[in-house]
Each structure stands twice: as C-alpha cells, then as structure tokens.
Design a protein around this motif. Structure first.
Motif, mmCIF file in Angstrom:
data_model
loop_
_atom_site.group_PDB
_atom_site.id
_atom_site.type_symbol
_atom_site.label_atom_id
_atom_site.label_comp_id
_atom_site.label_asym_id
_atom_site.label_seq_id
_atom_site.Cartn_x
_atom_site.Cartn_y
_atom_site.Cartn_z
ATOM 1 N N PHE A 40 27.499 1.498 -14.860
ATOM 2 C CA PHE A 40 26.758 1.547 -16.119
ATOM 3 C C PHE A 40 25.535 0.652 -15.973
ATOM 4 C CE2 PHE A 40 31.255 2.330 -17.199
ATOM 5 C CZ PHE A 40 31.121 3.649 -17.606
ATOM 6 N N GLU A 83 25.256 5.875 -14.816
ATOM 7 C CA GLU A 83 24.792 6.186 -16.167
ATOM 8 C C GLU A 83 23.892 5.044 -16.640
ATOM 9 O OE1 GLU A 83 25.001 8.912 -19.521
ATOM 10 O OE2 GLU A 83 25.874 9.050 -17.515
ATOM 11 N N THR A 116 22.497 3.050 -19.449
ATOM 12 C CA THR A 116 23.009 2.890 -20.812
ATOM 13 C C THR A 116 22.293 1.813 -21.624
ATOM 14 O OG1 THR A 116 24.644 1.265 -20.061
ATOM 15 C CG2 THR A 116 25.323 3.586 -20.088
ATOM 16 N N ALA A 138 24.148 0.539 -26.332
ATOM 17 C CA ALA A 138 24.694 0.730 -24.981
ATOM 18 C C ALA A 138 26.189 1.014 -25.010
ATOM 19 C CB ALA A 138 24.406 -0.504 -24.129
ATOM 20 N N LYS A 176 27.013 4.607 -25.553
ATOM 21 C CA LYS A 176 26.692 5.430 -24.388
ATOM 22 C C LYS A 176 27.749 5.265 -23.290
ATOM 23 C CE LYS A 176 21.782 5.074 -25.443
ATOM 24 N NZ LYS A 176 20.495 4.404 -25.117
#
Length: 347
Positions: A115, A136, A138, A329, A332
C-alpha cells in the motif's frame, strides 16, 4: 465474504497511523480484525504463537520499524499473506536512516500487497521487481489520523489542560515547534542542532521555541545541556497525539528530523525545515513548502531566520501541500483488501 485480518504494530506512531485503518476494518461485514501490539520488544517473541492462535488470512504491518520487519518475517514462515502499509519509501542508503531503511526494504521483499502512499513510492517498488498488480497507491493513513484529529480539536474548541506546560504559551506570539530523535543525528548532529536553536532563541526573544524532548538519553543530554534555562525555549515532555496535533496546528513553522512530521506539516500548511541530509519522502520537496537543511548550524539559523524575517518567503511556504493523501487512505486500503480476498478465496 469472511476475511480475518491481524494488524501488528509496536510503537505509538504506528498505532496512531494504523488506528484509522482499524476503525474502517472493524466495521467490515463478514470481516474479523485482530490487533497485536508488541511494545516493540516485549511481545515480539510471542508473535508466532499469536499467529497460530488467530490463523489470520493476512497480516498488516506498517512502515519501517523493527516490529514490522519481524512480524512480516514470522508471517512469511507461516505462509500467511502480508500487507505492507506505507510501502515503498526509500532513500537508497541502507544506513540512512538506520535501521529504518533496511526494515522497510526487507519488509517490502516479503510482502504480498504493498500500500504505497505516493506514485514515487510505487515506482520504487516497481524498480525492485514488485508486481504492478500487487501495488496500490492509497495515500498514507497518517493523513487520515491527522485531519480527523485536527478537525475534532478545532470543532470542539479543545485546549491544553490548565496544568499542561502548553497552557502557558502566549497565543499572540509566534511559535516554532521542534522535534528530533533520529539515531543518525546522535552526538555531533544533536549538538549542532541545539547550538543553532540557542542562537535563534537569543536572536528572536519574542518567538516561542517549543521542543517536546524525546526520552532517549542521547537526545536529552545535548538538549538539556545546551537549551535548558533559555527563557523562550520550552523543553517539554513528549506529548500525546491531541497535544502534538494542537502544537502543529498552532505552530508558525516546524523544524524536525521525523519522517511522519514531513507528511503532517505540509498537510497542515506549515513551513517545514527538515534536520536531515536525505529524505525517504522526496514528494514533500516538490511543493516548495519543505526544505532539507541538515544539521549544519549556519544553515539551520539562516533558513529559520529567513522565514521569521521575510514575510514573502514565509507566504511562499505557508500553504497546504499534501502529496500523501486526502484523508481517505484507510478506505482505499480496505477496498483493495476486499478485492484481494475475493481472489484469494477462489484460488
């Protein structure tokens, strides 16, 4: 869909940064959240037993502490998936900052999901061979925590308690907030920082310099020795999160060697001087609100004096710049975990 998540952390900053994510995951339909706090050392050797008892589908660790690396390694040996929150921060030098750069790099090698707070962090991971599908972007959960706390303090009219040393600060005077605790600054680095602060305190008697002093003796020694007794330098104990956010929100400018404050201060619109030679958060430098000044006394004094004396220079840095997220965040990350779980459960 059932998903069992175990979150592991060992320090107060980790707990603060993971709290918004825990709040989101706690309300998952069909999800179970287990929190393990190691105290950084005391419970670390019991991690394996904790994993055996909980049998999580995925372990979440944060950032660059020794706890995060050890927790990831223990999960790896049990073949439990690992999610790394605040992944991909790099200086490129395993000894700066030490041991954090090694901890986050090694954790990244073991992690299944990364992340990343920014595109630059994602690019670091890609260069190291991490699969694009496993990353990802985020933002950072620290911004979630910061904005929530700031808004809460403002809306509630919160003020430090009457017996707090912060209650004695003059509202009409400018406040310079200082934090420092990095190992690479121990010794000469901290002595030079304190020499610069002493010079600034003498040059600007009308400015309040507030320094929550880390408990490490290698910080306490030079700070108390060189700054103790100066009338406008307030050496206070480390502050809890509401008090520290209040200080940041109240500050005219901030000097720090902290990683987290490099993200927090720009998000609050506070000019920031970083007391380090390198940063693993280069994105903060792009907005013009943060400058690296290192530990050289002349540079620290010159850059601080410029912001205190030059209104135009101050205005150029006194604005919000938040490359580390918009305060969402955690949502997400939760959404990405749900997608991962849907795939993992069908394999």
């Amino acid at each position: 869909m059932s998903l069992k998540v175990q979150m592991v952390f060992g320090t107060r900053p980790e707990a603060i940064k993971m709290a918004p994510l825990a709040r989101v995951l706690k309300h998952w339909p069909g999800g179970e959240l287990f929190v393990c706090s190691t105290g950084q050392h005391r419970e670390m050797l019991r991690l394996d037993a904790s994993y055996a008892r909980v049998q999580p589908d995925i372990v979440l660790v944060h950032g660059d502490t020794t706890t995060s690396f050890v927790a990831a390694l223990a999960a790896f040996h049990r073949q439990i998936a690992i999610g790394h929150v605040e992944a991909g921060l790099r200086t490129g030098n395993l000894r700066a900052p030490w041991p954090e750069e090694a901890n986050r790099t090694l954790t990244g090698v073991l992690a299944d999901l990364h992340f990343a707070p920014t595109d630059k962090a994602r690019d670091n991971l890609l260069r190291e061979g991490r699969a694009p599908a496993d990353i990802e972007v985020t933002g950072n959960t620290v911004i979630d925590a910061l904005l929530w706390m700031r808004d809460h303090l403002r809306s509630s009219g919160w003020q430090p308690a009457a017996d707090s040393p912060l209650a004695a600060l003059a509202a009409e005077q400018r406040l310079v907030l200082i934090t420092g605790h990095r190992r690479e600054n121990f010794g000469q680095g901290f002595e030079q920082i304190c020499q610069a602060l002493a010079e600034l305190a003498g040059r600007y008697p009308e400015v309040q310099f507030v320094y929550p002093v880390h408990l490490n003796p290698q910080v306490q020694g030079p700070v108390r020795g060189l700054l103790g007794g100066l009338a406008n330098v307030h050496l206070v104990a480390p502050q809890d999160y509401p008090h520290f956010v209040w200080l940041m929100d109240r500050a005219y400018l901030i000097l720090t060697d902290s990683g987290g404050v490099q993200e927090e201060a720009p998000a609050l619109g506070k000019p920031l001087l970083v007391l380090r030679e390198v940063t693993e958060r280069p994105s903060v430098l792009e907005g013009g609100t943060v400058r690296l000044v290192g530990t050289d006394p002349a540079r620290i004094v010159a850059q601080t004096a410029r912001l205190l004396d030059d209104a135009e220079a101050y205005r150029a840095m006194n604005r919000v710049f938040s490359p580390y997220g918009d305060g969402h965040a955690s949502e997400k990350i939760a959404q990405r975990l749900l997608r991962w779980a849907a795939t993992a459960k069908t394999e």
